[in-house]
Scaffold this active site. Structure first.
Site, mmCIF file in Angstrom:
data_model
loop_
_atom_site.group_PDB
_atom_site.id
_atom_site.type_symbol
_atom_site.label_atom_id
_atom_site.label_comp_id
_atom_site.label_asym_id
_atom_site.label_seq_id
_atom_site.Cartn_x
_atom_site.Cartn_y
_atom_site.Cartn_z
ATOM 1 N N SER A 1 0.834 -1.205 0.000
ATOM 2 C CA SER A 1 0.000 0.000 0.000
ATOM 3 C C SER A 1 0.866 1.251 0.000
ATOM 4 O O SER A 1 1.825 1.349 0.744
ATOM 5 C CB SER A 1 -0.910 -0.005 1.230
ATOM 6 O OG SER A 1 -0.157 -0.155 2.415
ATOM 7 N N ASP A 2 0.515 2.213 -0.840
ATOM 8 C CA ASP A 2 1.235 3.475 -0.855
ATOM 9 C C ASP A 2 0.267 4.603 -1.159
ATOM 10 O O ASP A 2 -0.951 4.378 -1.246
ATOM 11 C CB ASP A 2 2.422 3.411 -1.835
ATOM 12 C CG ASP A 2 1.983 3.245 -3.279
ATOM 13 O OD1 ASP A 2 1.089 3.991 -3.723
ATOM 14 O OD2 ASP A 2 2.539 2.376 -3.972
ATOM 15 N N TYR B 1 -1.293 -7.829 -6.313
ATOM 16 C CA TYR B 1 -0.162 -8.086 -7.208
ATOM 17 C C TYR B 1 -0.519 -9.181 -8.208
ATOM 18 O O TYR B 1 -1.023 -10.244 -7.827
ATOM 19 C CB TYR B 1 1.062 -8.501 -6.395
ATOM 20 C CG TYR B 1 1.708 -7.364 -5.632
ATOM 21 C CD1 TYR B 1 1.492 -6.041 -5.980
ATOM 22 C CD2 TYR B 1 2.563 -7.626 -4.570
ATOM 23 C CE1 TYR B 1 2.102 -5.007 -5.290
ATOM 24 C CE2 TYR B 1 3.173 -6.596 -3.869
ATOM 25 C CZ TYR B 1 2.942 -5.284 -4.230
ATOM 26 O OH TYR B 1 3.556 -4.264 -3.545
ATOM 27 N N LYS C 1 13.318 1.743 3.089
ATOM 28 C CA LYS C 1 12.524 2.743 2.348
ATOM 29 C C LYS C 1 11.144 2.867 2.957
ATOM 30 O O LYS C 1 10.531 1.861 3.315
ATOM 31 C CB LYS C 1 12.412 2.345 0.878
ATOM 32 C CG LYS C 1 11.809 3.426 0.001
ATOM 33 C CD LYS C 1 12.062 3.174 -1.478
ATOM 34 C CE LYS C 1 11.112 2.168 -2.059
ATOM 35 N NZ LYS C 1 11.470 1.854 -3.456
ATOM 36 N N LYS D 1 7.228 4.582 2.441
ATOM 37 C CA LYS D 1 6.259 5.237 1.573
ATOM 38 C C LYS D 1 5.788 6.519 2.231
ATOM 39 O O LYS D 1 5.543 6.539 3.452
ATOM 40 C CB LYS D 1 5.068 4.302 1.344
ATOM 41 C CG LYS D 1 5.450 3.004 0.654
ATOM 42 C CD LYS D 1 5.922 3.255 -0.766
ATOM 43 C CE LYS D 1 6.250 1.936 -1.468
ATOM 44 N NZ LYS D 1 6.578 2.150 -2.895
ATOM 45 N N ASP E 1 9.521 7.431 -0.665
ATOM 46 C CA ASP E 1 8.911 7.126 -1.967
ATOM 47 C C ASP E 1 7.493 7.671 -1.984
ATOM 48 O O ASP E 1 6.640 7.222 -1.217
ATOM 49 C CB ASP E 1 8.905 5.603 -2.145
ATOM 50 C CG ASP E 1 8.329 5.147 -3.478
ATOM 51 O OD1 ASP E 1 7.847 5.999 -4.244
ATOM 52 O OD2 ASP E 1 8.380 3.933 -3.748
ATOM 53 N N ASN F 1 5.506 7.762 -4.761
ATOM 54 C CA ASN F 1 4.681 7.107 -5.776
ATOM 55 C C ASN F 1 3.876 8.086 -6.634
ATOM 56 O O ASN F 1 2.696 7.869 -6.892
ATOM 57 C CB ASN F 1 3.759 6.070 -5.121
ATOM 58 C CG ASN F 1 4.542 4.875 -4.616
ATOM 59 O OD1 ASN F 1 5.058 4.909 -3.492
ATOM 60 N ND2 ASN F 1 4.692 3.852 -5.425
ATOM 61 N N GLU G 1 11.878 9.222 -4.055
ATOM 62 C CA GLU G 1 11.560 8.397 -5.227
ATOM 63 C C GLU G 1 10.186 8.769 -5.769
ATOM 64 O O GLU G 1 9.260 9.002 -4.997
ATOM 65 C CB GLU G 1 11.562 6.935 -4.770
ATOM 66 C CG GLU G 1 11.148 5.939 -5.817
ATOM 67 C CD GLU G 1 11.406 4.499 -5.359
ATOM 68 O OE1 GLU G 1 12.295 4.291 -4.503
ATOM 69 O OE2 GLU G 1 10.724 3.587 -5.844
ATOM 70 N N GLU H 1 10.457 3.218 -12.149
ATOM 71 C CA GLU H 1 9.625 2.027 -12.270
ATOM 72 C C GLU H 1 8.464 2.222 -13.226
ATOM 73 O O GLU H 1 7.952 1.256 -13.779
ATOM 74 C CB GLU H 1 9.097 1.591 -10.891
ATOM 75 C CG GLU H 1 8.079 2.516 -10.284
ATOM 76 C CD GLU H 1 7.609 2.061 -8.893
ATOM 77 O OE1 GLU H 1 8.302 2.386 -7.925
ATOM 78 O OE2 GLU H 1 6.586 1.385 -8.802
ATOM 79 N N ASP I 1 12.989 -1.001 -14.312
ATOM 80 C CA ASP I 1 12.112 -2.096 -13.930
ATOM 81 C C ASP I 1 12.301 -3.189 -14.981
ATOM 82 O O ASP I 1 12.333 -2.900 -16.183
ATOM 83 C CB ASP I 1 10.666 -1.598 -13.896
ATOM 84 C CG ASP I 1 9.676 -2.687 -13.529
ATOM 85 O OD1 ASP I 1 9.202 -2.680 -12.386
ATOM 86 O OD2 ASP I 1 9.394 -3.554 -14.381
ATOM 87 N N HIS J 1 13.980 -0.965 -9.494
ATOM 88 C CA HIS J 1 12.718 -1.224 -8.826
ATOM 89 C C HIS J 1 12.522 -2.726 -8.734
ATOM 90 O O HIS J 1 12.821 -3.461 -9.671
ATOM 91 C CB HIS J 1 11.579 -0.615 -9.648
ATOM 92 C CG HIS J 1 10.213 -0.975 -9.152
ATOM 93 N ND1 HIS J 1 9.316 -1.716 -9.905
ATOM 94 C CD2 HIS J 1 9.592 -0.710 -7.983
ATOM 95 C CE1 HIS J 1 8.190 -1.866 -9.215
ATOM 96 N NE2 HIS J 1 8.328 -1.276 -8.053
ATOM 97 N N GLY K 1 10.139 -5.916 -6.129
ATOM 98 C CA GLY K 1 8.988 -6.141 -5.266
ATOM 99 C C GLY K 1 7.887 -6.795 -6.070
ATOM 100 O O GLY K 1 8.164 -7.631 -6.932
ATOM 101 N N GLU L 1 16.419 -3.084 -4.861
ATOM 102 C CA GLU L 1 15.272 -3.150 -3.952
ATOM 103 C C GLU L 1 14.926 -4.607 -3.623
ATOM 104 O O GLU L 1 14.995 -5.497 -4.479
ATOM 105 C CB GLU L 1 14.051 -2.466 -4.595
ATOM 106 C CG GLU L 1 12.834 -2.430 -3.677
ATOM 107 C CD GLU L 1 11.770 -1.445 -4.148
ATOM 108 O OE1 GLU L 1 11.760 -1.099 -5.350
ATOM 109 O OE2 GLU L 1 10.958 -1.015 -3.302
#
Lengths: 427, 427
Positions: free
Chosen positions: A22-23, A31, A212, A214, A242, A244, A268, A295, A318, A344, A346, A375
């Site tokens: 979550s960001d 995902y 890192k 968010k 970050d 986003n 970021e 990314e 990415d 990037h 995850g 990352e």
């Protein structure tokens, strides 16, 4: 060698339930992967687009749109640059980008599957497969259209030739120590303070030297969380933040002034990944805090400009938004401009595939791990046949042939969307 | 007012057979539409993505991906800005861009259908529907995220207020004379010299003061065709040239030096539409020839930078690559920077829909037709219920309510892909 079939699977993981990932812009990602199996006479290659849920089926449709260009044709593993160009230059499909969005991501998945296969056929992990190519062969992988005002193929050959001394030593060091990682695991926006503090403490104990967080939804909250994280990890650990893409240019500058007392290492995605000039303005204003993005940067032309404009300190490619051939061009551009690449990762499978690019970069392109970290997020690795291994804050160099992109058959079946057991059994 | 259903149709025209639309990057387009019908309690709205064949089904899939966000929900025709943001800010679908490629085009088609409906409900052609809104209402349509370093909503209101004097006179002039057009009909790359000369001669006879030639595949050929065209039309007619993204920066500059003796008016799409800095470099080198781009520019953030960087003399928005709300922002940015908007059109239906934006711009935003011309191509208009009318080189102002986006039912049926009669009957 003929391509027998191009399979596309819609695979999704219900990650939104736990607020993993979550960001400030993506509150509830599931995902997902639009997963490719390239069946050929010489074996199978695997690749995927990474998405966060809805729309994964659009990438599946885009992969299928390439089928007439792939199935039944000869795949020359010695000319994967030509194979990639054949997909990316198809004028009708290109119209939907050009070189961006769902069709570009779909082409990347297919190109990556071809590289996975080529590395398997060669019996090497992809990073070594690429590093073992001659400079001219590496340069031939890239599509040089639109790049020559920043870097010519001849200059790129020179750059790679200059990086050849010390290769054997670097390869040995990589196999011995791995590639430095940082972790985003503590920093998701939906986590409680307790969970943030506990995960940050664990990260340091595990040997990570960078974490890192968010940020970007609420300034007071961010100041508090950043203060907490700094208190937990102490002054010697880098904390990247970050946003986003949450901010406008002016907002980004104000927000970073408020976070500056806690010594953030990089900011970021402060704003739209399309905003080259905006990133340059932010970078000028927030120095010495570094500016990072990538990314969501659509292609090599955008990265070229981020570098030409002096807009970024850290380039975050990415491995799935563009394919290996385009990432080779991006690594060469970064080396040309002396900007470190910190990819990037995850999501699902991004750590698995992108580690090969950083390791190739270290052995054969930039020749350095100075200020370079890859990352790491501790999610969903169990679904892959050759999952990443983290040892003392480093990615262990993969030894198995291929790009580490292959999912386990039972994971594919259980997470098939919408018919797989995981989705049928959701409350 | 509830949305009852969102229909998506795959409609294609086999235009590649006659090389209509052939250029240096797109040798064999089959003009296509991923066509939307938005069924609501208040009637239907129509919109579409324009593509050139393969991949049209990806846009259809992307339109369907938005269905859960549209069908069954209330559509407030007084808050179409909010409706558009609801689609464009969906975090999961946004991941596939962000704000570019198939999902962005699909959202644009749905947004345009909502505007088509709103104008029909108001009983006005879209250009007048937009021009009759108050400055604050117009500004509320746009998504200001990522724009405020170049233009704030408050400044945009001021800009629109400044444009109010003279509106009634401009509207009367528009209805009387129409909006100036130029024609690309003579210039497709696949046409013979005879066809080029005949169509160029006809264009001048019909009252056009600007024509456009496709270039970029072969320099000697281009010099010859440009010389022929200049000879046929004489010195008083503007000849624009269009490379459809074929060149690198250096190539574009060399090529334009070779064409300079024939006095090209603008060079369109000299390189990648993503290359803001490249366009700026080309513009500096080829002046006084103007630099134009936009039909493939992904979104308002890219246009913002093209303007900030002084990279273009002519802004060529496209009515379908982004939706009305985003094009409102782009028109405001262009006005802020004093750059004339000469939209992209042609394909299938692009002339029909984009005329409304130019006419809105003239009446309510820039207030000028100075150095502004709207592309015209004489293809496929017969498939629309309210086709454009060209009178003495001008687009006649549409009087029917809506955005002129509606295709005839029999055209939809016959060109349905792959099952329609036109495709079944192809040799």
């Amino acid at each position: 060698m003929k391509v027998i079939a191009l399979e596309a699977h819609d695979v999704r993981f219900p990650t939104s339930a736990a607020l993993d990932g979550s960001d400030a812009m993506n509150p509830d990602p599931d995902y997902s992967a639009a997963y490719v199996v390239l069946h050929t006479e010489a074996g199978d290659g695997h690749g995927f687009c990474f998405t966060i849920g809805r729309g994964n089926e659009v990438c599946v449709a885009a992969i299928r749109a390439y089928e007439p260009l792939v199935t039944g044709r000869d795949l020359d593993l010695d000319d994967l640059g030509g194979f990639a160009k054949g997909l990316l230059h198809d004028s009708q499909l290109r119209w939907l980008g050009p070189e961006k969005g769902a069709v570009h991501m779909a082409a990347a998945a297919i190109v990556n599957a071809a590289f996975d296969l080529a590395a398997k056929v060669a019996g090497k992990p992809l990073w070594r497969f690429l590093a073992d190519l001659a400079p001219e062969q590496i340069v031939d992988l890239a599509d040089w259209r639109y790049l020559t005002d920043a870097l010519t193929p001849a200059d790129a050959v020179g750059l790679l030739a200059d990086a050849r001394p010390g290769r054997a030593e670097r390869e040995a060091r990589l196999v011995e120590r791995g590639y430095p990682a940082y972790t985003t695991t503590p920093g998701w926006l939906g986590y409680t303070d307790d969970k943030l503090a506990r995960l940050a403490r664990e990260a340091v104990a595990e040997g990570f030297t960078q974490i890192k967080l968010k940020v970007g939804a609420d300034l007071d909250e961010d100041v508090r969380r950043m203060g907490l994280a700094r208190e937990v990890v102490g002054p010697g650990i880098r904390i990247a933040v970050d946003a986003n893409q949450r901010w406008d240019v002016g907002q980004a500058i104000e927000w970073m002034r408020a976070l500056a007392p806690f010594d953030p290492y990089w900011i970021e995605e402060p704003t739209s990944p399309d905003d080259v000039l905006g990133h340059a303005a932010i970078r000028r204003a927030v120095a010495p805090v570094k500016v990072a993005t990538g990314e969501h940067v659509a292609n090599r032309v955008m990265f070229k400009q981020l570098l030409q404009a002096g807009a970024i300190d850290v380039l975050q490619l990415d491995a799935c938004r563009v394919g290996v051939t385009e990432n080779v061009a991006i690594l060469l551009l970064a080396a040309r401009f002396g900007v470190p690449v910190c990819p990037h990762a995850g999501g699902v499978g991004l750590c698995e595939v992108v580690q090969h690019l950083s390791m190739f970069d270290y052995v054969a392109v930039s020749g350095s791990t100075q200020d370079r970290v890859l990352e790491y997020v501790d999610h969903l690795h169990e679904h892959f046949t050759d999952p990443v291994r983290i040892v003392r804050g480093h990615y262990a160099a993969p030894a198995e042939p291929g790009m580490s992109a292959e999912m386990k058959p039972e994971s594919l079946a259980d997470h098939a969307y919408p018919g797989g057991s995981v989705w049928r059994d959701l409350p």
